[in-house]
Design an enzyme around this catalytic site. Structure first.
Site, PDB file in Angstrom:
ATOM      1  NE  ARG A   1      -4.267  -1.396   0.166  1.00 43.40           N
ATOM      2  CZ  ARG A   1      -4.435  -2.456  -0.632  1.00 43.40           C
ATOM      3  NH1 ARG A   1      -3.490  -2.811  -1.467  1.00 43.40           N
ATOM      4  NH2 ARG A   1      -5.557  -3.154  -0.587  1.00 43.40           N
TER       5      ARG A   1
ATOM      6  CG  HIS B   1      -2.958  -1.247  -7.118  1.00 38.17           C
ATOM      7  ND1 HIS B   1      -3.412  -0.622  -5.981  1.00 38.17           N
ATOM      8  CD2 HIS B   1      -2.966  -2.566  -6.814  1.00 38.17           C
ATOM      9  CE1 HIS B   1      -3.683  -1.528  -5.039  1.00 38.17           C
ATOM     10  NE2 HIS B   1      -3.417  -2.726  -5.539  1.00 38.17           N
TER      11      HIS B   1
HETATM   12  C1  OXD Z   1      -5.883  -6.222  -2.546  1.00 36.25           C
HETATM   13  C2  OXD Z   1      -5.383  -5.420  -3.679  1.00 36.25           C
HETATM   14  O1  OXD Z   1      -5.903  -5.745  -1.410  1.00 36.25           O
HETATM   15  O2  OXD Z   1      -5.668  -5.791  -4.831  1.00 36.25           O
HETATM   16  O3  OXD Z   1      -6.273  -7.368  -2.775  1.00 36.25           O
HETATM   17  O4  OXD Z   1      -4.699  -4.415  -3.487  1.00 36.25           O
END
Ligand code: OXD
Length: 325
Positions: free
Chosen positions: A240, A288
């Site tokens: 994250r 991402h």
């Molecule tokens: C998850 C993501 O938390 O895809 O699965 O970031």
């Protein structure tokens, strides 16, 4: 059995509804706020979703459990309407593990083969050979030794890199470090808790972040943590964005203490067009995509979790709200 699906992307919600209905024969699966959901019938007992919008939990007051379509639950836990005692379950792997392994292995191999250097040389029609980098000079440190972290650490260890991991607690229950010589660690040195954080950083040339975002990990990688990494270290963040302090990362890169960073996740996504990460020469950036969930695998896993929950059997991946994941 009544199940409600919630997802910001309608096509994904439809795919989940249809696949889940196929696996859970006899279940009534509807999508939140659609005509079919409003058509009546008993209220939903289970919700399967990702980032439910404000008001979702008010609309579905009979829920007995929420099954998260991803691994991260930090947004869910911040929902002020989330009922205090509603059991929450997160996805465990769901097809993400092997993708995460490939993404991280690819980045480590790029460092080992000096790819960036040779790409720049090709662009300048420049023929210069550099001495190869030894695997021993790329000591990998995986921060977060959960379902995904363990797979990444194991894969890199099997490729011959020195690998350590850092985890909040020792998964085998013991207090100390599982050393490379200890078969329980599979050759991976395991550091635990805040007391071993600095030692973990000090021996890490390639730091891979794979831990959940919790109050304990938010901005943990700032000025102090970056300074403890050896000079020339590389950061890979596939967890994250808020685990790192953006300004501290830029400063560490600018003064050459960190050699570079591969970033797949950001505090704000999509990353704003004017964010300095986009143009920084020492940053490689992806949107991402290191490990999207594979719907077929995830649906099979969630269907199994729902069945087990309904039968009163233990269900894996239950979120511990105090811990934050
Ligand atoms: C998850 C993501 O938390 O895809 O699965 O970031």
């Amino acid at each position: 059995m009544q199940i409600v699906i919630v997802h910001p992307d309608t096509a994904t919600a439809v795919e989940w509804r249809d696949s889940l209905a196929e696996r859970l024969v006899g279940a009534r699966v509807t999508i939140d706020r659609t005509c079919e959901a409003r058509a009546g019938g008993p209220p939903a007992r289970y919700a399967v979703g990702w980032q439910p919008p404000a008001g979702f939990f008010d609309r579905h007051r009979a829920l007995e459990a929420f099954f998260n379509m991803g691994a991260g639950v930090e947004r869910l836990l911040r929902d002020p309407q989330l009922p205090a005692r509603l059991p929450l379950f997160r996805l465990e792997d769901g097809g993400m593990g092997e993708q995460m392994v490939d993404y991280c292995v690819h980045e480590v191999l790029r460092l080992r083969t000096q790819s960036a250097l040779y790409e720049a040389q090709q662009a300048a029609s420049h023929w210069v050979e550099h001495p190869p980098r030894a695997r021993a000079s790329l000591r990998v440190g995986v921060f977060g030794y959960g379902v995904l972290g363990r797979q990444v650490a194991t894969a890199l260890r099997q490729l011959g890199y020195p690998v350590a991991a850092h985890n909040r607690t020792n998964p085998s229950g013991g207090p100390g470090i599982i050393t490379a010589g200890d078969p329980a660690g599979g050759g991976i040195d395991l550091f635990t808790g805040p007391q071993q954080f600095d030692a973990f950083l000090a021996r890490t040339d390639v730091l891979i972040l794979l831990a959940p975002l919790t109050p304990a990990t938010e901005s943990l990688f700032g000025v102090g943590a970056f300074a403890r990494l050896p000079r020339g270290a590389w950061l890979i963040n596939v967890a994250r964005g808020a685990l790192i302090d953006d300004a501290a990362l830029l400063a560490a890169l600018d003064r050459g203490h960190l050699r570079g960073a591969t970033l797949d996740v950001f505090r704000s996504e999509p990353l704003p067009a004017d964010h300095p990460f986009w143009r920084h020469p020492a940053i490689r950036l992806t949107p991402h995509v290191s490990a999207p969930t594979v719907v077929a695998d995830s649906v099979a896993q969630v269907a199994d979790k729902i069945r087990r929950f309904a039968d009163g059997q233990p269900v894996g991946g239950q979120v511990d709200r105090a811990r934050g994941y």
